[in-house]
Design a protein around this motif. Structure first.
Motif, PDB file in Angstrom:
ATOM      1  N   GLU A   1     -40.738  17.987 -67.946  1.00  0.00           N
ATOM      2  CA  GLU A   1     -39.602  17.167 -67.512  1.00  0.00           C
ATOM      3  C   GLU A   1     -38.346  17.496 -68.308  1.00  0.00           C
ATOM      4  OE1 GLU A   1     -41.246  13.231 -67.946  1.00  0.00           O
ATOM      5  OE2 GLU A   1     -41.647  13.099 -65.790  1.00  0.00           O
ATOM      6  N   LYS A   2     -38.521  17.912 -69.577  1.00  0.00           N
ATOM      7  CA  LYS A   2     -37.381  18.270 -70.410  1.00  0.00           C
ATOM      8  C   LYS A   2     -36.863  19.674 -70.100  1.00  0.00           C
ATOM      9  CE  LYS A   2     -36.028  19.016 -75.233  1.00  0.00           C
ATOM     10  NZ  LYS A   2     -36.471  18.986 -76.659  1.00  0.00           N
ATOM     11  N   ASN A   3     -37.785  20.618 -69.973  1.00  0.00           N
ATOM     12  CA  ASN A   3     -37.399  22.017 -69.831  1.00  0.00           C
ATOM     13  C   ASN A   3     -37.167  22.466 -68.392  1.00  0.00           C
ATOM     14  OD1 ASN A   3     -37.669  22.336 -72.633  1.00  0.00           O
ATOM     15  ND2 ASN A   3     -39.850  22.773 -72.453  1.00  0.00           N
ATOM     16  N   GLN A   4     -37.822  21.779 -67.443  1.00  0.00           N
ATOM     17  CA  GLN A   4     -37.670  22.132 -66.028  1.00  0.00           C
ATOM     18  C   GLN A   4     -37.490  20.858 -65.203  1.00  0.00           C
ATOM     19  OE1 GLN A   4     -40.773  25.032 -64.730  1.00  0.00           O
ATOM     20  NE2 GLN A   4     -41.437  24.998 -66.873  1.00  0.00           N
ATOM     21  N   PRO A   5     -36.366  20.180 -65.379  1.00  0.00           N
ATOM     22  CA  PRO A   5     -36.150  18.894 -64.711  1.00  0.00           C
ATOM     23  C   PRO A   5     -36.330  19.007 -63.193  1.00  0.00           C
ATOM     24  CG  PRO A   5     -34.412  19.335 -66.310  1.00  0.00           C
ATOM     25  CD  PRO A   5     -35.200  20.591 -66.187  1.00  0.00           C
ATOM     26  N   GLY A   6     -37.035  18.033 -62.645  1.00  0.00           N
ATOM     27  CA  GLY A   6     -37.217  17.981 -61.199  1.00  0.00           C
ATOM     28  C   GLY A   6     -38.399  18.758 -60.665  1.00  0.00           C
ATOM     29  N   THR A   7     -39.055  19.549 -61.504  1.00  0.00           N
ATOM     30  CA  THR A   7     -40.169  20.362 -61.003  1.00  0.00           C
ATOM     31  C   THR A   7     -41.482  19.582 -60.976  1.00  0.00           C
ATOM     32  OG1 THR A   7     -40.610  21.265 -63.210  1.00  0.00           O
ATOM     33  CG2 THR A   7     -39.113  22.512 -61.792  1.00  0.00           C
ATOM     34  N   TYR A   8     -41.604  18.570 -61.830  1.00  0.00           N
ATOM     35  CA  TYR A   8     -42.817  17.745 -61.832  1.00  0.00           C
ATOM     36  C   TYR A   8     -42.614  16.621 -60.833  1.00  0.00           C
ATOM     37  CZ  TYR A   8     -47.021  15.471 -63.607  1.00  0.00           C
ATOM     38  OH  TYR A   8     -48.281  14.933 -63.718  1.00  0.00           O
ATOM     39  N   GLN A   9     -43.434  16.597 -59.795  1.00  0.00           N
ATOM     40  CA  GLN A   9     -43.167  15.741 -58.644  1.00  0.00           C
ATOM     41  C   GLN A   9     -43.629  14.295 -58.789  1.00  0.00           C
ATOM     42  OE1 GLN A   9     -41.430  16.793 -55.751  1.00  0.00           O
ATOM     43  NE2 GLN A   9     -40.958  18.402 -57.224  1.00  0.00           N
ATOM     44  N   ALA A  10     -44.777  14.065 -59.395  1.00  0.00           N
ATOM     45  CA  ALA A  10     -45.384  12.732 -59.389  1.00  0.00           C
ATOM     46  C   ALA A  10     -44.627  11.744 -60.254  1.00  0.00           C
ATOM     47  CB  ALA A  10     -46.831  12.824 -59.876  1.00  0.00           C
ATOM     48  N   THR A  11     -44.723  10.469 -59.903  1.00  0.00           N
ATOM     49  CA  THR A  11     -44.273   9.396 -60.782  1.00  0.00           C
ATOM     50  C   THR A  11     -45.195   9.363 -61.989  1.00  0.00           C
ATOM     51  OG1 THR A  11     -43.444   8.075 -58.943  1.00  0.00           O
ATOM     52  CG2 THR A  11     -43.961   6.888 -60.980  1.00  0.00           C
ATOM     53  N   VAL A  12     -44.639   9.196 -63.180  1.00  0.00           N
ATOM     54  CA  VAL A  12     -45.420   9.245 -64.408  1.00  0.00           C
ATOM     55  C   VAL A  12     -45.482   7.845 -65.024  1.00  0.00           C
ATOM     56  CG1 VAL A  12     -45.663  10.277 -66.703  1.00  0.00           C
ATOM     57  CG2 VAL A  12     -44.740  11.637 -64.796  1.00  0.00           C
ATOM     58  N   VAL A  13     -46.697   7.346 -65.221  1.00  0.00           N
ATOM     59  CA  VAL A  13     -46.907   6.017 -65.811  1.00  0.00           C
ATOM     60  C   VAL A  13     -47.861   6.170 -66.994  1.00  0.00           C
ATOM     61  CG1 VAL A  13     -47.668   3.639 -65.410  1.00  0.00           C
ATOM     62  CG2 VAL A  13     -46.589   4.940 -63.544  1.00  0.00           C
ATOM     63  N   PRO A  14     -47.328   6.367 -68.211  1.00  0.00           N
ATOM     64  CA  PRO A  14     -48.199   6.514 -69.377  1.00  0.00           C
ATOM     65  C   PRO A  14     -48.912   5.191 -69.692  1.00  0.00           C
ATOM     66  CG  PRO A  14     -45.970   7.338 -69.802  1.00  0.00           C
ATOM     67  CD  PRO A  14     -45.912   6.535 -68.543  1.00  0.00           C
ATOM     68  N   TRP A  15     -50.072   5.301 -70.360  1.00  0.00           N
ATOM     69  CA  TRP A  15     -50.843   4.096 -70.683  1.00  0.00           C
ATOM     70  C   TRP A  15     -51.470   4.172 -72.068  1.00  0.00           C
ATOM     71  CZ3 TRP A  15     -56.319   4.505 -71.231  1.00  0.00           C
ATOM     72  CH2 TRP A  15     -56.849   5.752 -70.844  1.00  0.00           C
ATOM     73  N   ASP A  16     -51.501   3.021 -72.735  1.00  0.00           N
ATOM     74  CA  ASP A  16     -52.285   2.844 -73.961  1.00  0.00           C
ATOM     75  C   ASP A  16     -53.582   2.119 -73.635  1.00  0.00           C
ATOM     76  OD1 ASP A  16     -50.832   3.987 -76.145  1.00  0.00           O
ATOM     77  OD2 ASP A  16     -49.381   2.361 -75.977  1.00  0.00           O
ATOM     78  N   SER A  17     -53.473   1.139 -72.743  1.00  0.00           N
ATOM     79  CA  SER A  17     -54.619   0.372 -72.284  1.00  0.00           C
ATOM     80  C   SER A  17     -54.740   0.531 -70.777  1.00  0.00           C
ATOM     81  CB  SER A  17     -54.449  -1.114 -72.619  1.00  0.00           C
ATOM     82  OG  SER A  17     -55.389  -1.902 -71.916  1.00  0.00           O
ATOM     83  N   ALA A  18     -55.959   0.623 -70.294  1.00  0.00           N
ATOM     84  CA  ALA A  18     -56.174   0.765 -68.852  1.00  0.00           C
ATOM     85  C   ALA A  18     -55.742  -0.479 -68.081  1.00  0.00           C
ATOM     86  CB  ALA A  18     -57.643   1.071 -68.565  1.00  0.00           C
ATOM     87  N   ILE A  19     -55.483  -1.575 -68.784  1.00  0.00           N
ATOM     88  CA  ILE A  19     -54.944  -2.754 -68.118  1.00  0.00           C
ATOM     89  C   ILE A  19     -53.564  -2.438 -67.535  1.00  0.00           C
ATOM     90  CG2 ILE A  19     -54.001  -5.065 -68.557  1.00  0.00           C
ATOM     91  CD1 ILE A  19     -56.421  -5.724 -70.126  1.00  0.00           C
ATOM     92  N   GLU A  20     -52.828  -1.543 -68.175  1.00  0.00           N
ATOM     93  CA  GLU A  20     -51.532  -1.122 -67.633  1.00  0.00           C
ATOM     94  C   GLU A  20     -51.715  -0.415 -66.286  1.00  0.00           C
ATOM     95  OE1 GLU A  20     -48.946   0.599 -71.004  1.00  0.00           O
ATOM     96  OE2 GLU A  20     -50.964   0.461 -71.870  1.00  0.00           O
TER      97      GLU A  20
END
Length: 268
Positions: A236-255
């Motif tokens: 996302e930093k080096n090739q903006p726009g090339t990664y298509q999916a929405t990104v939702v990081p998680w610490d707990s699977a409850i998220e």
């Protein structure tokens, strides 16, 4: 810890806590196993039953990048030579703890099977995964599990093989999860299945590769601070726009659970 799926969206949920189906089209939910469903690397966990709970240096020095499966074949042969049996491995796999919040997520998904088709793609081994999932009461959730074949030979040794061969330069020689995922989607399409979205839950570098197959409507759930997350941030930093999916990081699977719940609420 509060379970995010309790007491919300009354018009969407039935009295038993399950959500009323509003469409026949499902979502595909893809899980990794090690350090995603379970909170350890299962290949490291089995060293608990190795002599001294560690490997000799002569074995450790044989590891080569990209050839982890072959390395684990040597590890398992050593453990067999030391008298480690099926019951020993089974006991370890059954005790590996789930990742934070994962039990809540799996319980939620058990009530949402009208909305999700769930598969697992892992570079661990089938025996260990089945033991762990059955112990967690979650084995029946998965329509299909893709992992390296494993079995016990006449000596009682746990043996391991590669899943397949491929030409992907980013992945270890025995498994490309991108290839597995895209072939599964093509197979299901031929069978008439159409997925509204694909959700991918993982942690490792080998989970980044399949996540590049996701569309803009799909969602990647990388575990925060783990290699999959770091690789996504780099792209996302080096090739903006090339990664298509929405990104939702998680610490707990409850998220993850809360995000999926919100997706279902919007369909009601």
């Amino acid at each position: 810890m509060k379970r995010c799926f309790e007491g919300v969206g009354l018009r969407c949920f039935l009295q038993d806590g399950s959500m009323a189906a509003t469409a026949t089209q499902k979502n595909l939910l893809v899980f990794d196993f090690d350090e995603t469903i379970v909170n350890e690397n299962s290949d490291d966990s089995i060293l608990q039953v190795a002599p001294g709970k560690q490997l000799p240096e002569s074995i450790r020095q044989t590891f080569r990048e990209g050839s982890y499966n072959e390395y684990m074949q040597r590890v398992l042969k050593y453990m067999g030579d030391q008298g480690v049996k099926m019951a020993d491995f089974k006991a370890v796999y059954e005790k590996i703890p789930l990742s934070p919040g994962m039990r809540d997520l799996l319980q939620f998904l058990s009530k949402q099977q009208d909305h999700f088709e769930i598969i697992l793609i892992s570079d661990a081994n089938m025996f260990g995964i089945e033991c762990a999932l059955r112990a967690a009461g979650a084995y029946s959730l998965f329509r299909k599990i893709f992992s390296n074949p494993s079995s016990f030979d006449k000596r009682g040794y746990l043996t391991l093989g590669p899943y397949h061969s491929h030409n992907c330069p980013r992945c270890p020689a025995n498994m490309c999860k991108h290839k597995i995922l895209t072939e599964y989607l093509a197979e299901r399409a031929r069978e008439g299945a159409r997925f509204e979205r694909v959700f991918y839950v993982g942690d490792g570098a080998n989970d980044f590769c399949p996540s590049t197959a996701l569309r803009s409507s799909d969602v990647a759930f990388p575990r925060k601070g783990y290699p999959m997350h770091q690789l996504i941030l780099e792209v996302e930093k080096n090739q903006p726009g090339t990664y298509q999916a929405t990104v939702v990081p998680w610490d707990s699977a409850i998220e993850i659970c809360c995000y999926l719940q919100d997706v279902l609420k919007k369909k009601c």
